[in-house]
Design an enzyme around this catalytic site. Structure first.
Site, PDB file in Angstrom:
ATOM      1  N   MET A 337      24.476 -25.128  -4.776  1.00  0.00           N
ATOM      2  CA  MET A 337      23.506 -24.053  -5.026  1.00  0.00           C
ATOM      3  C   MET A 337      22.462 -23.978  -3.920  1.00  0.00           C
ATOM      4  SD  MET A 337      24.450 -22.539  -7.728  1.00  0.00           S
ATOM      5  CE  MET A 337      23.085 -21.549  -8.295  1.00  0.00           C
ATOM      6  N   SER A 442      19.787 -25.626 -14.666  1.00  0.00           N
ATOM      7  CA  SER A 442      20.433 -24.652 -15.536  1.00  0.00           C
ATOM      8  C   SER A 442      20.315 -25.034 -17.005  1.00  0.00           C
ATOM      9  CB  SER A 442      21.888 -24.444 -15.150  1.00  0.00           C
ATOM     10  OG  SER A 442      22.487 -25.639 -14.781  1.00  0.00           O
ATOM     11  N   HIS A 463      16.076 -19.641 -11.935  1.00  0.00           N
ATOM     12  CA  HIS A 463      17.475 -19.990 -12.205  1.00  0.00           C
ATOM     13  C   HIS A 463      18.390 -18.988 -11.515  1.00  0.00           C
ATOM     14  CE1 HIS A 463      20.887 -20.384 -15.366  1.00  0.00           C
ATOM     15  NE2 HIS A 463      21.077 -21.213 -14.374  1.00  0.00           N
TER      16      HIS A 463
HETATM   17  P1  NAD Z   1      25.365 -30.267  -6.086  1.00  0.00           P
HETATM   18  O1  NAD Z   1      25.800 -31.611  -6.551  1.00  0.00           O
HETATM   19  O2  NAD Z   1      26.347 -29.426  -5.359  1.00  0.00           O
HETATM   20  O3  NAD Z   1      24.116 -30.412  -5.124  1.00  0.00           O
HETATM   21  C1  NAD Z   1      23.058 -31.270  -5.377  1.00  0.00           C
HETATM   22  C2  NAD Z   1      22.478 -31.677  -4.038  1.00  0.00           C
HETATM   23  O4  NAD Z   1      21.275 -32.379  -4.265  1.00  0.00           O
HETATM   24  C3  NAD Z   1      23.381 -32.595  -3.224  1.00  0.00           C
HETATM   25  O5  NAD Z   1      23.513 -32.095  -1.908  1.00  0.00           O
HETATM   26  C4  NAD Z   1      22.638 -33.902  -3.223  1.00  0.00           C
HETATM   27  O6  NAD Z   1      22.859 -34.674  -2.044  1.00  0.00           O
HETATM   28  C5  NAD Z   1      21.214 -33.435  -3.344  1.00  0.00           C
HETATM   29  N1  NAD Z   1      20.305 -34.452  -3.844  1.00  0.00           N
HETATM   30  C6  NAD Z   1      20.468 -35.303  -4.872  1.00  0.00           C
HETATM   31  N2  NAD Z   1      19.398 -36.088  -5.001  1.00  0.00           N
HETATM   32  C7  NAD Z   1      18.522 -35.715  -4.052  1.00  0.00           C
HETATM   33  C8  NAD Z   1      17.215 -36.154  -3.687  1.00  0.00           C
HETATM   34  N3  NAD Z   1      16.632 -37.145  -4.343  1.00  0.00           N
HETATM   35  N4  NAD Z   1      16.614 -35.527  -2.661  1.00  0.00           N
HETATM   36  C9  NAD Z   1      17.214 -34.551  -1.985  1.00  0.00           C
HETATM   37  N5  NAD Z   1      18.442 -34.102  -2.302  1.00  0.00           N
HETATM   38  C10 NAD Z   1      19.086 -34.688  -3.310  1.00  0.00           C
HETATM   39  O7  NAD Z   1      24.809 -29.532  -7.370  1.00  0.00           O
HETATM   40  P2  NAD Z   1      24.616 -27.956  -7.640  1.00  0.00           P
HETATM   41  O8  NAD Z   1      25.789 -27.458  -8.361  1.00  0.00           O
HETATM   42  O9  NAD Z   1      24.172 -27.323  -6.399  1.00  0.00           O
HETATM   43  O10 NAD Z   1      23.410 -27.979  -8.692  1.00  0.00           O
HETATM   44  C11 NAD Z   1      22.087 -28.199  -8.289  1.00  0.00           C
HETATM   45  C12 NAD Z   1      21.155 -27.707  -9.380  1.00  0.00           C
HETATM   46  O11 NAD Z   1      21.375 -26.324  -9.613  1.00  0.00           O
HETATM   47  C13 NAD Z   1      21.347 -28.396 -10.725  1.00  0.00           C
HETATM   48  O12 NAD Z   1      20.098 -28.544 -11.345  1.00  0.00           O
HETATM   49  C14 NAD Z   1      22.200 -27.401 -11.492  1.00  0.00           C
HETATM   50  O13 NAD Z   1      22.030 -27.504 -12.884  1.00  0.00           O
HETATM   51  C15 NAD Z   1      21.632 -26.085 -10.987  1.00  0.00           C
HETATM   52  N6  NAD Z   1      22.522 -24.922 -11.126  1.00  0.00           N
HETATM   53  C16 NAD Z   1      23.827 -25.029 -10.846  1.00  0.00           C
HETATM   54  C17 NAD Z   1      24.638 -23.915 -10.972  1.00  0.00           C
HETATM   55  C18 NAD Z   1      26.100 -23.978 -10.628  1.00  0.00           C
HETATM   56  O14 NAD Z   1      26.817 -23.003 -10.865  1.00  0.00           O
HETATM   57  N7  NAD Z   1      26.566 -25.075 -10.065  1.00  0.00           N
HETATM   58  C19 NAD Z   1      24.089 -22.693 -11.388  1.00  0.00           C
HETATM   59  C20 NAD Z   1      22.729 -22.612 -11.648  1.00  0.00           C
HETATM   60  C21 NAD Z   1      21.950 -23.740 -11.509  1.00  0.00           C
END
Ligand code: NAD
Length: 737
Positions: A337, A442, A463
């Site tokens: 994201m 989310s 979001h």
């Molecule tokens: P992801 O696992 O692809 O990405 C998470 C990133 O955060 C990774 O690159 C990781 O290295 C980084 N990270 C973790 N700990 C960290 C820290 N302490 N400091 C800096 N970076 C750090 O996950 P995602 O799917 O991108 O989801 C991220 C957020 O977005 C979550 O809260 C999720 O609920 C929300 N979200 C996801 C979606 C979806 O469709 N995947 C949709 C809406 C919201």
């Protein structure tokens, strides 16, 4: 003679250049005043012997977006107020109002002097219909030129001669395709379809248009010439006998009969091509009058045009907070994201730091942006130069110090309370006073996350939906303590990246996911009842949903559903998840490793391309199957729409959603809720709350208590209320009091 919205300059050759440039508007639109002025311009140029011909163009970068649909909203008011007392008179009034533009454009076409439309930018709807009534059309080849008759997208259709002229210029198949989908044409494509005469360099536009007149352009439309023949020979030809049955079938497949305006296009063209041109115009006018009175047109215009514009322009933005200027935005978590959030931010021209745990992870995020740019450049949607500029705005980093001068930081790290807590603390240690922190969580309530913040007033949820580059919606979530400035900054940011915001109060799943999970849960119930899986998916599509619930679940990931269900049980107790649902999902994930599209197997199988995905054959073996003939498809459709609409109504009752426009727009842009209804609450208002309550009671008796209508709905049904009346977004009732 002077005009408010136009200037006229007549050159030495007697060619009058009419330039449309509405003061105080960023785009030209048709209003009653504009039409009055065009009528005067026709009369003036006809009576002035010094004028040999007219070039009509726009003084803005776009040509025009078409009619101001708030004008149509006025017609709805006539319908509502007069239909009860004088149905025939109301109908006649609408018929005449609808015909105003039709016959004004016809007046241009038959005025006796040649008119050429010089299309310098996007030219939509009524504006293209005006151009079609001109004797010549020249379009600039600039990339920004898009030509379309997009009315069908808001529940109406080209009703100012569009159906008659396009079908007399282009071949019927292309004409129907263009109008029933509302899709945009490039200038070159419009020329290939015979809808414009010339495509020229932008700087040559006016000269080329004038030259057409100097070259002796005849002021007569082809259909007004003796012996005119419709392209392809018209309706009574062997080719048409092949086309028309297929056209109706394709339309049925694409719309499931849910879009009366799309059908009206077919009827107008089919009937109109068999009669003289002006009779064709009357046929179109008659169908337009009919379509304007449909619930679909009313609800779609309200949600997809009026409300969407109002929300986009900041209807929910608190007054009194200065408009934000973004000098730098930080995104923490450069994963799936975060990388895309960085991309859309840079695409809006805002410098952005993509922060992750180490440079390798941050670099991966930037690489994702590079891939998105390369894709856009490859498709010709972005120039190489613009792509390079965009990428130069994105700085990968593993150092929180880079956030010290950010105006807004958006967190998109793992969905884990402890990880988020640590990030909030680290960011706040460097973030300047007054800057805003937003979480893209989310599922985790914002109020809870804000407990980790030293300044919960400046803490908010933004979001996003995946894929971020494509999804138009963002959900802005207010924690208990979120202040006005945080809301204003969040809305300014959403406006800067050109998405539509809805503002909701804090709740598990917020608005969109609460509704989406109802949709998917209903499909789990149907599977358990033994409804054949293909029928479940098709019924959802017949109801107007763009993606079936099982397919959607595969996209979201089945194991993510499992995680969310387990989290609900942990936080809210066993009763929060139906045991059959948990059993199904545990079986899919733990026993069968069917996690969705991401591991190539979920409710669907995903064979290697070019084979298409298809429902996993083993799914029907999980439950004893009903015979297809014993399943009532209409009831399945009702269940899908009603369960979502009920959830939307609950969010209103709980004070999560406070403005019906947001539930409607959010449901359409967030998960494609049957757009012809105008959204989840318009679906209820459209049929009447009483009818909805009756439907819910009937469904509850057969399919479970989750269909029980809520106290609010029962009260509204008893009082004859509507959502837009009771929760009036414009406060009309309050103002009157
Ligand atoms: P992801 O696992 O692809 O990405 C998470 C990133 O955060 C990774 O690159 C990781 O290295 C980084 N990270 C973790 N700990 C960290 C820290 N302490 N400091 C800096 N970076 C750090 O996950 P995602 O799917 O991108 O989801 C991220 C957020 O977005 C979550 O809260 C999720 O609920 C929300 N979200 C996801 C979606 C979806 O469709 N995947 C949709 C809406 C919201």
């Amino acid at each position: 003679m002077t005009y408010k919205n136009f200037t006229i300059e007549t050159d030495a050759d007697g060619i009058a250049l009419v330039t449309w440039d509405m003061p105080e508007k960023s785009m030209n639109v048709f209003t009653v005043e504009v039409m009055d002025e065009i009528e005067r311009i026709i009369d003036q140029t006809v009576s002035d012997d010094g004028v040999k011909g007219v070039v009509f163009t726009s003084g803005k970068s776009t040509f025009s977006g078409g009619a101001d649909l708030t004008m149509i909203k006025g017609m709805f008011e006539t319908i509502a107020s007069e239909r009860a007392s004088d149905p025939e008179g109301a109908m006649q009034k609408i018929f005449e109002a609808v015909g105003r533009m039709t016959w004004l454009w016809r007046k241009i076409e038959t005025n006796g002097k040649p008119w050429v439309s010089a299309i310098n930018g996007t030219c939509m709807g009524g504006a293209f219909e005006l151009s079609l009534a001109c004797h010549g059309r020249v379009a600039s080849n600039a990339k920004s030129v898009k030509i379309a008759l997009p009315e069908v997208k808001v529940g109406i259709f080209p009703g100012a001669g569009g159906t008659q002229r396009v079908a007399r210029l282009a071949n019927a198949q292309d004409a129907l395709q263009m109008m029933t989908t509302g899709s945009s044409l490039t200038a070159a494509r419009a020329k290939a379809m015979n809808l414009v005469h010339q495509v020229v360099e932008p700087g040559e536009l006016i000269n080329a248009a004038k030259q057409m007149i100097k070259d002796g352009l005849k002021p007569v439309a082809p259909w007004d010439e003796k012996g005119f023949k419709v392209p392809g020979g018209g309706i009574w030809t062997p080719a048409a006998a092949q086309l028309w049955p297929a056209a109706s079938a394709i339309l049925r497949r694409e719309t499931a009969g849910n879009y009366p305006a799309a059908l009206a296009i077919l009827k107008s063209v089919y009937e109109g091509l068999q009669v003289p041109f002006e009779t064709g115009l009357k046929i179109e006018q008659r169908y337009f009058t009919q379509i304007l009175q449909t619930t679909e047109a009313f609800s779609m215009i309200r949600s997809l045009f009026v409300s969407m514009q109002e929300l986009g322009k900041g209807a929910r933005r608190p007054a009194g907070v200065a408009k934000s200027e973004f000098k730098k935005i930080g995104v923490v978590g450069a994963g799936f994201m975060g990388a895309s959030i960085g991309y859309v931010t840079a695409a809006a021209g805002i410098p952005v730091v993509l922060n992750d745990r180490d440079m390798e992870a941050a670099g991966k995020g930037k690489a994702v942006c590079e891939g998105l740019v390369a894709g856009a450049v490859g498709k010709g949607k972005m120039s190489k130069d613009d792509g390079d500029k965009l990428l130069a705005l994105i700085t990968p980093s593993a150092d929180y110090a880079t956030l010290a001068d950010a105006d807004l930081v958006i967190e998109a790290v793992f969905e884990d309370r402890d990880v988020k807590k640590a990030v909030i603390e680290k960011v706040e240690a460097v973030l300047p006073e007054g800057a805003i922190f937003a979480s893209n969580t989310s599922t985790l309530p914002i109020t809870g996350l804000a407990e980790n913040s030293k300044r919960p007033v400046d803490f908010i949820g933004i979001h996003f939906f995946s894929p971020v580059e494509k999804m138009m919606l963002t959900e802005v979530i207010l924690g208990k303590e979120t202040g006005d400035k945080a809301l204003a900054v969040a809305l300014d940011y959403v406006a800067a990246i050109r998405k539509t915001p809805i503002v909701v109060n804090d709740t598990r799943g917020f608005f969109v996911n609460r509704c989406v999970f109802r949709y998917i849960n209903e499909a789990y119930d149907m599977l358990a009842e033994g409804v054949p899986p293909v029928m479940i998916e098709n019924a959802a599509k017949f109801a107007g949903m763009p993606v079936g619930p099982l397919s959607l679940n595969d996209e979201v990931a089945v194991d993510l559903s499992q995680k969310i269900m387990k989290a609900s049980i942990a936080d809210l107790g066993e009763a929060s998840v139906k045991p059959e649902h948990m059993a199904l999902i545990n079986k899919m994930v733990d026993d069968l490793d069917r996690r969705g599209r991401k591991n190539g197997k979920g409710f669907y199988d995903y064979p290697a391309k070019p084979a298409k995905k298809h429902i996993w054959p083993g799914l029907k073996d999980l439950y004893p199957q009903q015979k297809p003939d014993d399943v009532d498809v209409k009831t399945l459709q009702d269940r899908f729409l009603a369960t979502i609409a009920l959830e939307a109504a609950r969010t209103v009752e709980e004070g999560i959603v406070t403005d019906p426009r947001e539930a409607d727009v959010g449901s359409i842009l967030g998960f494609g809720f049957a757009p012809y209804t105008g959204g989840a609450l318009s679906y209820i208002d459209g049929m009447g709350v009483k009818a909805f309550v009756d439907l819910c009671e009937k469904l509850a008796a057969s399919y479970g208590d989750h269909f029980q209508p809520t106290p609010l709905l029962k009260d509204m049904a008893a009082k004859g209320d509507t959502f837009y009346g009771r929760f009036d977004p414009y406060g009309t009732a309050a103002k009157a009091a």
